[in-house]
Scaffold this motif. Sequence first.
Motif, PDB file in Angstrom:
ATOM      1  N   GLY A  73      53.981  31.055  38.910  1.00 10.74           N
ATOM      2  CA  GLY A  73      52.929  31.386  37.956  1.00 10.74           C
ATOM      3  C   GLY A  73      53.294  31.080  36.521  1.00 10.74           C
ATOM      4  O   GLY A  73      52.469  31.280  35.617  1.00 10.74           O
ATOM      5  N   LEU A  74      54.515  30.569  36.292  1.00  4.89           N
ATOM      6  CA  LEU A  74      54.991  30.401  34.921  1.00  4.89           C
ATOM      7  C   LEU A  74      54.202  29.345  34.148  1.00  4.89           C
ATOM      8  O   LEU A  74      53.780  29.584  33.017  1.00  4.89           O
ATOM      9  CB  LEU A  74      56.477  30.042  34.932  1.00  4.89           C
ATOM     10  CG  LEU A  74      57.116  29.837  33.555  1.00  4.89           C
ATOM     11  CD1 LEU A  74      57.025  31.113  32.732  1.00  4.89           C
ATOM     12  CD2 LEU A  74      58.569  29.392  33.699  1.00  4.89           C
ATOM     13  N   VAL A  75      54.016  28.161  34.745  1.00  9.12           N
ATOM     14  CA  VAL A  75      53.323  27.084  34.029  1.00  9.12           C
ATOM     15  C   VAL A  75      51.890  27.473  33.671  1.00  9.12           C
ATOM     16  O   VAL A  75      51.491  27.372  32.505  1.00  9.12           O
ATOM     17  CB  VAL A  75      53.360  25.772  34.835  1.00  9.12           C
ATOM     18  CG1 VAL A  75      52.477  24.713  34.165  1.00  9.12           C
ATOM     19  CG2 VAL A  75      54.790  25.262  34.954  1.00  9.12           C
ATOM     20  N   PRO A  76      51.074  27.954  34.634  1.00  9.87           N
ATOM     21  CA  PRO A  76      49.730  28.386  34.229  1.00  9.87           C
ATOM     22  C   PRO A  76      49.748  29.548  33.251  1.00  9.87           C
ATOM     23  O   PRO A  76      48.890  29.640  32.374  1.00  9.87           O
ATOM     24  CB  PRO A  76      49.056  28.777  35.552  1.00  9.87           C
ATOM     25  CG  PRO A  76      50.156  28.938  36.530  1.00  9.87           C
ATOM     26  CD  PRO A  76      51.247  28.020  36.094  1.00  9.87           C
ATOM     27  N   LEU A  77      50.751  30.430  33.361  1.00  8.09           N
ATOM     28  CA  LEU A  77      50.848  31.551  32.434  1.00  8.09           C
ATOM     29  C   LEU A  77      51.091  31.060  31.014  1.00  8.09           C
ATOM     30  O   LEU A  77      50.410  31.492  30.078  1.00  8.09           O
ATOM     31  CB  LEU A  77      51.976  32.486  32.869  1.00  8.09           C
ATOM     32  CG  LEU A  77      52.169  33.740  32.021  1.00  8.09           C
ATOM     33  CD1 LEU A  77      51.029  34.714  32.264  1.00  8.09           C
ATOM     34  CD2 LEU A  77      53.503  34.397  32.327  1.00  8.09           C
ATOM     35  N   THR A 108      42.834  39.246  42.969  1.00  9.28           N
ATOM     36  CA  THR A 108      43.330  40.403  43.713  1.00  9.28           C
ATOM     37  C   THR A 108      42.583  40.560  45.030  1.00  9.28           C
ATOM     38  O   THR A 108      43.187  40.877  46.065  1.00  9.28           O
ATOM     39  CB  THR A 108      43.175  41.688  42.870  1.00  9.28           C
ATOM     40  OG1 THR A 108      43.894  41.543  41.644  1.00  9.28           O
ATOM     41  CG2 THR A 108      43.723  42.904  43.615  1.00  9.28           C
ATOM     42  N   LEU A 109      41.276  40.324  45.008  1.00 10.03           N
ATOM     43  CA  LEU A 109      40.507  40.361  46.254  1.00 10.03           C
ATOM     44  C   LEU A 109      40.996  39.278  47.223  1.00 10.03           C
ATOM     45  O   LEU A 109      40.999  39.490  48.451  1.00 10.03           O
ATOM     46  CB  LEU A 109      39.019  40.161  45.957  1.00 10.03           C
ATOM     47  CG  LEU A 109      38.316  41.297  45.191  1.00 10.03           C
ATOM     48  CD1 LEU A 109      36.855  40.932  44.939  1.00 10.03           C
ATOM     49  CD2 LEU A 109      38.413  42.614  45.960  1.00 10.03           C
ATOM     50  N   MET A 125      49.885  32.476  49.236  1.00  8.29           N
ATOM     51  CA  MET A 125      50.197  33.494  48.238  1.00  8.29           C
ATOM     52  C   MET A 125      50.597  32.861  46.913  1.00  8.29           C
ATOM     53  O   MET A 125      50.221  33.334  45.840  1.00  8.29           O
ATOM     54  CB  MET A 125      51.300  34.415  48.755  1.00  8.29           C
ATOM     55  CG  MET A 125      50.889  35.279  49.946  1.00  8.29           C
ATOM     56  SD  MET A 125      52.122  36.533  50.317  1.00  8.29           S
ATOM     57  CE  MET A 125      52.039  37.574  48.849  1.00  8.29           C
ATOM     58  N   LEU A 126      51.350  31.759  46.977  1.00 10.18           N
ATOM     59  CA  LEU A 126      51.746  31.078  45.738  1.00 10.18           C
ATOM     60  C   LEU A 126      50.523  30.575  44.984  1.00 10.18           C
ATOM     61  O   LEU A 126      50.467  30.665  43.754  1.00 10.18           O
ATOM     62  CB  LEU A 126      52.679  29.913  46.051  1.00 10.18           C
ATOM     63  CG  LEU A 126      54.053  30.246  46.643  1.00 10.18           C
ATOM     64  CD1 LEU A 126      54.890  28.985  46.752  1.00 10.18           C
ATOM     65  CD2 LEU A 126      54.779  31.304  45.836  1.00 10.18           C
ATOM     66  N   ALA A 127      49.539  30.058  45.708  1.00 13.00           N
ATOM     67  CA  ALA A 127      48.322  29.560  45.056  1.00 13.00           C
ATOM     68  C   ALA A 127      47.562  30.700  44.383  1.00 13.00           C
ATOM     69  O   ALA A 127      47.074  30.555  43.243  1.00 13.00           O
ATOM     70  CB  ALA A 127      47.431  28.869  46.085  1.00 13.00           C
ATOM     71  N   LEU A 128      47.450  31.833  45.054  1.00 14.17           N
ATOM     72  CA  LEU A 128      46.758  32.983  44.472  1.00 14.17           C
ATOM     73  C   LEU A 128      47.511  33.537  43.268  1.00 14.17           C
ATOM     74  O   LEU A 128      46.909  33.942  42.270  1.00 14.17           O
ATOM     75  CB  LEU A 128      46.578  34.074  45.539  1.00 14.17           C
ATOM     76  CG  LEU A 128      45.569  33.745  46.644  1.00 14.17           C
ATOM     77  CD1 LEU A 128      45.693  34.759  47.793  1.00 14.17           C
ATOM     78  CD2 LEU A 128      44.148  33.751  46.088  1.00 14.17           C
ATOM     79  N   GLN A 132      46.029  33.865  39.496  1.00 16.61           N
ATOM     80  CA  GLN A 132      46.035  35.144  38.801  1.00 16.61           C
ATOM     81  C   GLN A 132      46.793  35.046  37.480  1.00 16.61           C
ATOM     82  O   GLN A 132      46.390  35.631  36.469  1.00 16.61           O
ATOM     83  CB  GLN A 132      46.645  36.223  39.685  1.00 16.61           C
ATOM     84  CG  GLN A 132      46.466  37.628  39.138  1.00 16.61           C
ATOM     85  CD  GLN A 132      46.854  38.678  40.151  1.00 16.61           C
ATOM     86  OE1 GLN A 132      48.009  38.770  40.559  1.00 16.61           O
ATOM     87  NE2 GLN A 132      45.888  39.495  40.578  1.00 16.61           N
ATOM     88  N   SER A 133      47.875  34.276  37.462  1.00 18.73           N
ATOM     89  CA  SER A 133      48.651  34.096  36.234  1.00 18.73           C
ATOM     90  C   SER A 133      47.833  33.395  35.161  1.00 18.73           C
ATOM     91  O   SER A 133      47.931  33.730  33.980  1.00 18.73           O
ATOM     92  CB  SER A 133      49.922  33.288  36.526  1.00 18.73           C
ATOM     93  OG  SER A 133      50.792  34.003  37.364  1.00 18.73           O
ATOM     94  N   ALA A 134      47.017  32.409  35.567  1.00 18.12           N
ATOM     95  CA  ALA A 134      46.170  31.706  34.604  1.00 18.12           C
ATOM     96  C   ALA A 134      45.173  32.664  33.962  1.00 18.12           C
ATOM     97  O   ALA A 134      44.996  32.676  32.731  1.00 18.12           O
ATOM     98  CB  ALA A 134      45.439  30.551  35.289  1.00 18.12           C
ATOM     99  N   ALA A 135      44.514  33.480  34.786  1.00 21.45           N
ATOM    100  CA  ALA A 135      43.545  34.447  34.260  1.00 21.45           C
ATOM    101  C   ALA A 135      44.237  35.494  33.387  1.00 21.45           C
ATOM    102  O   ALA A 135      43.727  35.878  32.326  1.00 21.45           O
ATOM    103  CB  ALA A 135      42.812  35.128  35.416  1.00 21.45           C
ATOM    104  N   PHE A 136      45.407  35.930  33.806  1.00 17.90           N
ATOM    105  CA  PHE A 136      46.179  36.919  33.052  1.00 17.90           C
ATOM    106  C   PHE A 136      46.613  36.343  31.709  1.00 17.90           C
ATOM    107  O   PHE A 136      46.647  37.044  30.693  1.00 17.90           O
ATOM    108  CB  PHE A 136      47.399  37.334  33.877  1.00 17.90           C
ATOM    109  CG  PHE A 136      48.131  38.530  33.342  1.00 17.90           C
ATOM    110  CD1 PHE A 136      47.453  39.634  32.866  1.00 17.90           C
ATOM    111  CD2 PHE A 136      49.518  38.554  33.332  1.00 17.90           C
ATOM    112  CE1 PHE A 136      48.138  40.748  32.383  1.00 17.90           C
ATOM    113  CE2 PHE A 136      50.213  39.652  32.856  1.00 17.90           C
ATOM    114  CZ  PHE A 136      49.521  40.752  32.377  1.00 17.90           C
ATOM    115  N   GLY A 137      46.934  35.024  31.715  1.00 20.68           N
ATOM    116  CA  GLY A 137      47.351  34.379  30.476  1.00 20.68           C
ATOM    117  C   GLY A 137      46.260  34.372  29.421  1.00 20.68           C
ATOM    118  O   GLY A 137      46.542  34.484  28.227  1.00 20.68           O
TER     119      GLY A 137
END
Length: 419
Positions: A73-77, A108-109, A125-128, A132-137
Amino acid sequence: MTAVEEENKQEAGGWLRRHAIDIRPLKHPAYRRIFVGNAVSFFGVQFTAVAVPVQVYAITKSALWVGVSSFVGLVPLIVFSIWGGAIADAYDRRKVLVVSSTLMWLTTLGLLAQAVLHLDNAWLMLALIAAQSAAFGINSPVRQAIIPALVSGEEVAAANTLGFTVSNVAAIGGPVGAGVVIAAFDFSAAYAVDAVLFTVVLWAALRLPALPPTGSSNRAGVRDVRDGLRFLAGHRLILLTFAIDIAAMVLAMPKALFPVVADQHFGASSLGWLYSSIAIGAVLAGVSSGWIGRVRRQGIALVLAVVGWGLAVAAAGAVPWLWACVAFMAVAGAADMISGVYRQTVLLSAPDAMRGRLQGVFFAVVAGGPRLGDLRAGSVADVTSASFSWVSGGIAAAVVAVILGLTFPVLLRYTDTTH
């Protein structure tokens, strides 16, 4: 009441005002709603934060995979944090908060669905996690940027401290609750708790007033992002606070090792305590944070706090008892909270027009560092041992903090000019 008793009461009240956390921002209804929404959702998010690495480890039986699940999730974050900061400076912040929060809820859903269906697919799971990291970012810089519009100017620092403290309170109760739920049911129950509780922050965001940007012609494009990075490049002190935090998190964050240590040494019931340990210390430091703002030589205090973080982490990895491990990690959490306050103080010295973009970079550093740390910890543990990875990382972080302080005196010379 005698005169002596009255004097003692006044002295006690004065001590509390000097040392206890400032709750004045809660008198503002809009801030109070978003504070409550964040508090409830932070608690739920911890269930997912625990369930994801534990489920990945259950599927793969590999500490390296746990580290990869955090790193993916680091790059999208990073990308979406920096871009999210530009968005926060360009568009109605209420709308951006609602949309990004909704996207987080949908991911999360997705995690809930894959657990209910027992797909046991680490790649899914990695894709999800990446989504989620992109949205959180996007969500986090916007959430921080709206605070000055909800409280008075003199209450911004207090509001930030309240938010940081309540997030750590959630980080204590959430992992403990997650450990109980996962042990009693399965991973889907943990994701379900997060999905239900996250609806509260959606409600709070919808109740916010319109928050359009003021005095800005930004369009959240590449030029605006570049302007923010150019501003940052010219401020060595801010860059150094980022560098010392990255060193602390990349070298000494041991969270990727918690599932391994619980499985091999302390037992499954220890998971909640391990994941809560850092937050326990942060909360204790937060509720007694009145003294922190009175420190004048804040650069020295920042370096010492990071050194304390590293040494406490190393000690936690070296002891064979769960209670001692949790205690040392709590000390580390307190040190991290103190360093976070001083780093945020430096950042707040920047102009208001750059607040969203700098908060975006700040969040990329704060959230990205631990993910790199998870990858480092997991990969080193796979070729050596969890204990070696844990202890050596803490020592390395303390050493690097000292080197940065001695190599760049501007960091040690930083003082709070309000004193």
